[in-house]
Design a protein around this motif. Structure first.
Motif, PDB file in Angstrom:
ATOM      1  N   LEU A  12       0.820  -1.209   0.000  1.00 60.21           N
ATOM      2  CA  LEU A  12       0.000   0.000   0.000  1.00 60.21           C
ATOM      3  C   LEU A  12       0.861   1.268   0.000  1.00 60.21           C
ATOM      4  CD1 LEU A  12      -2.893  -1.036   2.399  1.00 60.21           C
ATOM      5  CD2 LEU A  12      -2.961  -0.840  -0.090  1.00 60.21           C
ATOM      6  N   ILE A  13       1.927   1.253   0.762  1.00 66.61           N
ATOM      7  CA  ILE A  13       2.820   2.416   0.797  1.00 66.61           C
ATOM      8  C   ILE A  13       3.439   2.647  -0.575  1.00 66.61           C
ATOM      9  CG2 ILE A  13       5.038   3.245   1.698  1.00 66.61           C
ATOM     10  CD1 ILE A  13       4.207   1.932   4.402  1.00 66.61           C
ATOM     11  N   ASN A  14       3.915   1.568  -1.194  1.00 66.15           N
ATOM     12  CA  ASN A  14       4.527   1.708  -2.514  1.00 66.15           C
ATOM     13  C   ASN A  14       3.528   2.185  -3.561  1.00 66.15           C
ATOM     14  OD1 ASN A  14       7.172   1.106  -1.809  1.00 66.15           O
ATOM     15  ND2 ASN A  14       6.875  -1.083  -2.075  1.00 66.15           N
ATOM     16  N   GLN A  15       2.298   1.704  -3.492  1.00 66.65           N
ATOM     17  CA  GLN A  15       1.282   2.153  -4.439  1.00 66.65           C
ATOM     18  C   GLN A  15       0.957   3.626  -4.238  1.00 66.65           C
ATOM     19  OE1 GLN A  15      -0.180   0.531  -7.158  1.00 66.65           O
ATOM     20  NE2 GLN A  15      -0.747   2.648  -7.528  1.00 66.65           N
ATOM     21  N   ARG A  16       0.855   4.048  -2.998  1.00 66.00           N
ATOM     22  CA  ARG A  16       0.583   5.460  -2.697  1.00 66.00           C
ATOM     23  C   ARG A  16       1.722   6.344  -3.199  1.00 66.00           C
ATOM     24  NH1 ARG A  16      -3.180   9.354  -1.753  1.00 66.00           N
ATOM     25  NH2 ARG A  16      -2.468  10.830  -0.194  1.00 66.00           N
ATOM     26  N   LYS A  17       2.952   5.877  -3.026  1.00 66.59           N
ATOM     27  CA  LYS A  17       4.119   6.629  -3.493  1.00 66.59           C
ATOM     28  C   LYS A  17       4.074   6.779  -5.016  1.00 66.59           C
ATOM     29  CE  LYS A  17       8.079   4.684  -3.903  1.00 66.59           C
ATOM     30  NZ  LYS A  17       9.078   4.652  -4.915  1.00 66.59           N
ATOM     31  N   VAL A  18       3.752   5.707  -5.719  1.00 64.06           N
ATOM     32  CA  VAL A  18       3.644   5.772  -7.184  1.00 64.06           C
ATOM     33  C   VAL A  18       2.554   6.760  -7.590  1.00 64.06           C
ATOM     34  CG1 VAL A  18       2.961   4.435  -9.235  1.00 64.06           C
ATOM     35  CG2 VAL A  18       4.616   3.493  -7.632  1.00 64.06           C
ATOM     36  N   ASP A  19       1.438   6.725  -6.876  1.00 63.50           N
ATOM     37  CA  ASP A  19       0.349   7.658  -7.174  1.00 63.50           C
ATOM     38  C   ASP A  19       0.794   9.112  -6.984  1.00 63.50           C
ATOM     39  OD1 ASP A  19      -1.290   5.475  -7.661  1.00 63.50           O
ATOM     40  OD2 ASP A  19      -2.341   5.608  -5.729  1.00 63.50           O
ATOM     41  N   LEU A  20       1.477   9.395  -5.900  1.00 69.73           N
ATOM     42  CA  LEU A  20       1.940  10.761  -5.635  1.00 69.73           C
ATOM     43  C   LEU A  20       3.012  11.189  -6.647  1.00 69.73           C
ATOM     44  CD1 LEU A  20       2.037  10.864  -1.731  1.00 69.73           C
ATOM     45  CD2 LEU A  20       0.332  11.854  -3.264  1.00 69.73           C
ATOM     46  N   GLU A  21       3.882  10.251  -7.019  1.00 68.15           N
ATOM     47  CA  GLU A  21       4.888  10.565  -8.040  1.00 68.15           C
ATOM     48  C   GLU A  21       4.230  10.944  -9.354  1.00 68.15           C
ATOM     49  OE1 GLU A  21       8.264   7.856  -8.683  1.00 68.15           O
ATOM     50  OE2 GLU A  21       7.749   6.996  -6.743  1.00 68.15           O
ATOM     51  N   SER A  22       3.235  10.175  -9.758  1.00 73.22           N
ATOM     52  CA  SER A  22       2.583  10.450 -11.040  1.00 73.22           C
ATOM     53  C   SER A  22       1.807  11.761 -10.994  1.00 73.22           C
ATOM     54  CB  SER A  22       1.681   9.288 -11.468  1.00 73.22           C
ATOM     55  OG  SER A  22       0.588   9.159 -10.606  1.00 73.22           O
ATOM     56  N   LEU A  23       1.252  12.105  -9.847  1.00 74.92           N
ATOM     57  CA  LEU A  23       0.573  13.401  -9.722  1.00 74.92           C
ATOM     58  C   LEU A  23       1.551  14.552  -9.818  1.00 74.92           C
ATOM     59  CD1 LEU A  23      -1.983  12.651  -6.863  1.00 74.92           C
ATOM     60  CD2 LEU A  23      -2.515  13.175  -9.264  1.00 74.92           C
ATOM     61  N   ALA A  24       2.752  14.357  -9.294  1.00 78.09           N
ATOM     62  CA  ALA A  24       3.762  15.416  -9.365  1.00 78.09           C
ATOM     63  C   ALA A  24       4.225  15.645 -10.802  1.00 78.09           C
ATOM     64  CB  ALA A  24       4.948  15.057  -8.481  1.00 78.09           C
ATOM     65  N   ALA A  25       4.138  14.616 -11.626  1.00 75.06           N
ATOM     66  CA  ALA A  25       4.576  14.726 -13.012  1.00 75.06           C
ATOM     67  C   ALA A  25       3.554  15.447 -13.897  1.00 75.06           C
ATOM     68  CB  ALA A  25       4.845  13.342 -13.581  1.00 75.06           C
ATOM     69  N   GLN A  26       2.357  15.627 -13.394  1.00 80.12           N
ATOM     70  CA  GLN A  26       1.313  16.268 -14.202  1.00 80.12           C
ATOM     71  C   GLN A  26       1.451  17.766 -14.221  1.00 80.12           C
ATOM     72  OE1 GLN A  26      -2.483  14.869 -12.824  1.00 80.12           O
ATOM     73  NE2 GLN A  26      -2.042  12.788 -13.427  1.00 80.12           N
TER      74      GLN A  26
END
Length: 134
Positions: free
Chosen positions: A120-134
């Protein structure tokens, strides 16, 4: 285009990581020693994952604080902070019931709990990373 490629790479990296267990069951030692080795591995991975997630959380919080200062609108920051707390509660509850399913085998439950937290932590991190790229 760059954002789509970055998001695609992040998803691919997560899929590859999911295919390979982060802390596989050790092959040597007694069952007690194997559990100890596996739980120790999960502890080490969780420290790294939490640290990385915390960096992305701070990144988004800082960006949202700047947005609030520029616009005078705190709604996005407040929603983000609420979502962050909700994620912590969800993570705890979601992993707890999986732990409880393993009882009375506390060691298997602990391994499953830590594995769940890591996912869950890793998935949340990926989600936040992808939001930062937008």
């Amino acid at each position: 285009m760059h954002r789509l490629i970055s998001a695609g790479i992040a998803v691919l990296a997560l899929q590859v990581a999911a295919a390979e267990p982060v802390c596989p069951w050790p092959e040597a030692g007694s069952q007690q020693q194997r559990y100890h080795q596996q739980l120790s591995c999960y502890d080490q991975e969780l420290v790294k994952a939490r640290r990385s997630l915390e960096q992305w959380e701070k990144h988004h919080e800082f960006a949202l604080q700047q947005h609030r200062q520029r616009t005078g609108r705190p709604a996005a920051l407040n929603s983000y902070l609420s979502a962050r707390e909700s994620f912590k509660q969800l993570k705890e509850q979601h992993c707890r019931w999986q732990y409880q399913l393993q009882l009375p085998d506390v060691q298997a439950g602990a391994a499953l709990y830590k594995h769940c937290q890591l996912q869950l932590i890793n998935q949340r991190k990926v989600d936040l990373e992808s939001l930062a790229a937008q």
